[in-house]
Design an enzyme around this catalytic site. Structure first.
Site, PDB file in Angstrom:
ATOM      1  N   GLU A 150      28.710   1.358-109.031  1.00 13.86           N
ATOM      2  CA  GLU A 150      29.547   2.654-109.447  1.00 13.86           C
ATOM      3  C   GLU A 150      28.430   3.580-110.382  1.00 13.86           C
ATOM      4  O   GLU A 150      28.904   3.859-111.267  1.00 13.86           O
ATOM      5  CB  GLU A 150      30.737   2.534-109.955  1.00 13.86           C
ATOM      6  N   GLU A 163      33.991  -3.143-102.661  1.00 14.86           N
ATOM      7  CA  GLU A 163      35.373  -3.208-103.027  1.00 14.86           C
ATOM      8  C   GLU A 163      36.149  -2.368-102.351  1.00 14.86           C
ATOM      9  O   GLU A 163      35.935  -0.962-102.108  1.00 14.86           O
ATOM     10  CB  GLU A 163      35.297  -2.471-104.518  1.00 14.86           C
TER      11      GLU A 163
HETATM   12  O1  AHR Z   1      37.945  -3.637-109.282  1.00 16.99           O
HETATM   13  C1  AHR Z   1      38.063  -2.825-110.609  1.00 16.99           C
HETATM   14  C2  AHR Z   1      37.067  -1.821-110.572  1.00 16.99           C
HETATM   15  O2  AHR Z   1      37.114  -0.842-109.787  1.00 16.99           O
HETATM   16  C3  AHR Z   1      35.681  -2.419-110.740  1.00 16.99           C
HETATM   17  O3  AHR Z   1      35.080  -2.877-111.909  1.00 16.99           O
HETATM   18  C4  AHR Z   1      34.886  -0.888-110.494  1.00 16.99           C
HETATM   19  O4  AHR Z   1      33.622  -0.948-109.750  1.00 16.99           O
HETATM   20  C5  AHR Z   1      35.947  -0.070-109.839  1.00 16.99           C
HETATM   21  O5  AHR Z   1      36.066   1.371-110.350  1.00 16.99           O
END
Ligand code: AHR
Length: 505
Positions: A175, A306
């Site tokens: 991110e 994710e």
């Molecule tokens: O999964 C939780 C968080 O969500 C992670 O650390 C981040 O990459 C995302 O914003």
């Protein structure tokens, strides 16, 4: 009641469903690592070298293909050398992203690699590009994967590991548009190229470098990264700097400020959740289309590292720990995602549920020595036969299987199918909260053997498992399959997920 015919051509195999679409994610966040995977060698909870054995046993039944670690946002403040050597001498730090708690670094590189070995999963390491250095990332790769003699190899051996490990998946930052450094896409692309250059292939260990990509539908970010994917003109044969490009997408029932409870929600919240889950189809299509322009040969994998539901934390728990319960609604979100993932098997190479234990849409929840399997766990288990199978297109003809949700349309029937070694697996979801659906499986191009089915449902969408009632939502045999001239017929109860298993005759 909705009616549907699902036409499946058993003899026309589509792209392979990468097993890595069933990948996982473990971050130093809340009780995912500490208390979840790791209890330490002195714990009364049965463990191997500090790793919880009940969690390992539960997860081994899912055939986890890969595990991403150490973050998430945590990855970009993690310095790997703090997590090696004697545990009582490891430096401590503050986990500023997640609860401002002290991190003792007891779970580090060796512990993570031991966990992967116990799980039978491939490691996916997410390197620190936000606050680390090129040298630090380069040395981590050398420490893990180099054989022979070198400064990092000597350090690894001094810490008790002679042989190099094999590590394929390597994340370059996380991110970077946000917690990973608040970069612009242009800067992130340049920096990723620089870091990727020094993440070397040592010996025959070939890295699959994954550049940190977009959030949601930020196709511009993907385009900027794809424009920089290789150094055209630098060499006679241009070589990609990264083999994979990531993006993240979370399912919510509303805005971030009003995510709502994991267990207390009404039917409207439920339908909004499902509409949000189905958006992933359009978003994958968007990123894939942009990638096709720059990589028509599809040499770069799209990596959704994710995904999952994100609710308010459970009352009374640390807001920085992202601990949430998991209901039948979460299970249906997972089933829907997998149907969509299977349809995009030609570009989507990996996906990682956030996260495996005690955080967000978890597989297992622990409390002291208790362990509970969530409804989402059961979807991963029921669907595991799709891993590395050839996808079979499902052509759905439906009547009455649509609902208006705000300004979006929700398809209340979802399906996917695959074949591997003569074994056919069909997944079906009825997302309607109240109405059953009559489904005919029109199976063409081959005959089938005996078919069996399992169903995951419950009286209410809010049903969930607890230590006191661990099997409120669990798969049960389904005896409602009827053989037709050309396939099978069944009635799918409302809010249910079902798998049909059969063989090619
Ligand atoms: O999964 C939780 C968080 O969500 C992670 O650390 C981040 O990459 C995302 O914003």
């Amino acid at each position: 009641m909705a009616n549907a015919t699902a036409v499946i051509n058993l003899d026309i195999e589509g792209p392979k469903i990468s097993r890595h679409l069933y990948g996982h994610f473990a971050e130093h966040l809340g009780r995912c690592i500490y208390g979840g995977f790791w209890v330490g060698e002195d714990s009364p909870i049965p463990n191997e070298g500090g790793i919880r054995l009940d969690v390992v046993e539960a997860l081994r039944a899912l055939n986890i293909p890969n595990l991403r670690w150490p973050g998430g946002c945590f990855a970009d403040e993690y310095h790997w050398k703090d997590g090696i050597g004697p545990r009582d001498q490891r430096p401590r730090m503050v986990n500023t992203h997640w609860g401002n708690v002290e991190e003792n670094n007891h779970f580090g590189t060796h512990e993570f690699m031991a966990l992967c070995e116990l799980l039978g999963a491939e490691p996916y390491i997410s390197g620190n590009m936000g606050s680390g250095t090129v040298q630090e990332m380069s040395e981590w790769v050398e420490y893990l994967t180099r054989d022979g003699d070198s400064p990092m190899v000597r350090l690894r051996k001094a810490n008790g590991r002679e042989e190099p490990w094999r590590v394929k998946f390597w994340g370059i930052g996380n991110e970077t548009w946000g917690c990973g450094g608040n970069m612009r896409a242009e800067y992130s692309a340049d920096l990723s190229r620089q870091y990727a250059t020094y993440c070397r292939d040592h010996g025959d260990n070939k890295l699959y470098r994954i550049a940190s990509g977009a959030t949601d539908a930020d196709y511009k970010w993907t385009e900027t990264l794809m424009q920089q994917i290789s150094c055209f003109g630098c060499e006679a044969t241009p070589k990609n700097f990264f083999q994979g490009l990531s993006f993240h997408y979370y399912t919510l029932a509303g805005p971030w400020e009003a995510k709502g409870s994991a267990t207390v929600f009404d039917t409207d919240d439920y339908y909004r959740t499902m509409a949000s889950a189905q958006k992933i189809d359009r978003i994958i299509t968007g990123h894939s289309t942009v990638m096709d322009c720059y990589d028509p040969g599809r040499t770069v994998g799209l990596v959704l590292d994710e995904w999952g539901t994100w609710w308010d934390v459970e009352p009374g728990t640390n807001p920085g720990f992202l601990y949430q319960q998991n209901t039948l609604r979460d299970a249906l979100v997972a089933g829907t995602h997998f149907d969509i993932f299977h349809r995009h098997a030609d570009r989507l190479y990996m996906a990682n549920i956030a996260q495996t234990v005690n955080v967000l849409q978890a597989m297992v929840l622990t409390d002291g020595d208790a362990l509970v399997l969530t409804p989402t766990y059961h979807v991963f288990e029921m669907n595991k036969g799709h891993q590395d199978a050839a996808s079979l297109a499902v052509h759905l003809r439906t009547e009455g299987a649509r609902r208006r949700v705000g300004d979006a349309e929700l398809d209340t029937l979802s399906a996917s199918a695959s074949v591997k070694d003569g074994s056919v697996l069909i997944s079906l979801s009825n997302l309607d909260a109240e109405e059953p659906a009559e489904v005919t499986l029109d199976l063409r191009g081959g005959s089938i053997g005996e078919a069996t089915a399992r169903i995951l449902t419950a009286d209410g969408l809010q049903a969930h498992n607890t230590a006191a009632n661990p099997a409120a939502v669990r798969p049960r045999p389904f005896d409602g399959l009827k053989a037709t001239g050309q396939g099978l017929a069944l009635t799918l109860p409302p809010h249910s997920f079902l798998t049909v298993q059969t063989s090619l005759g």
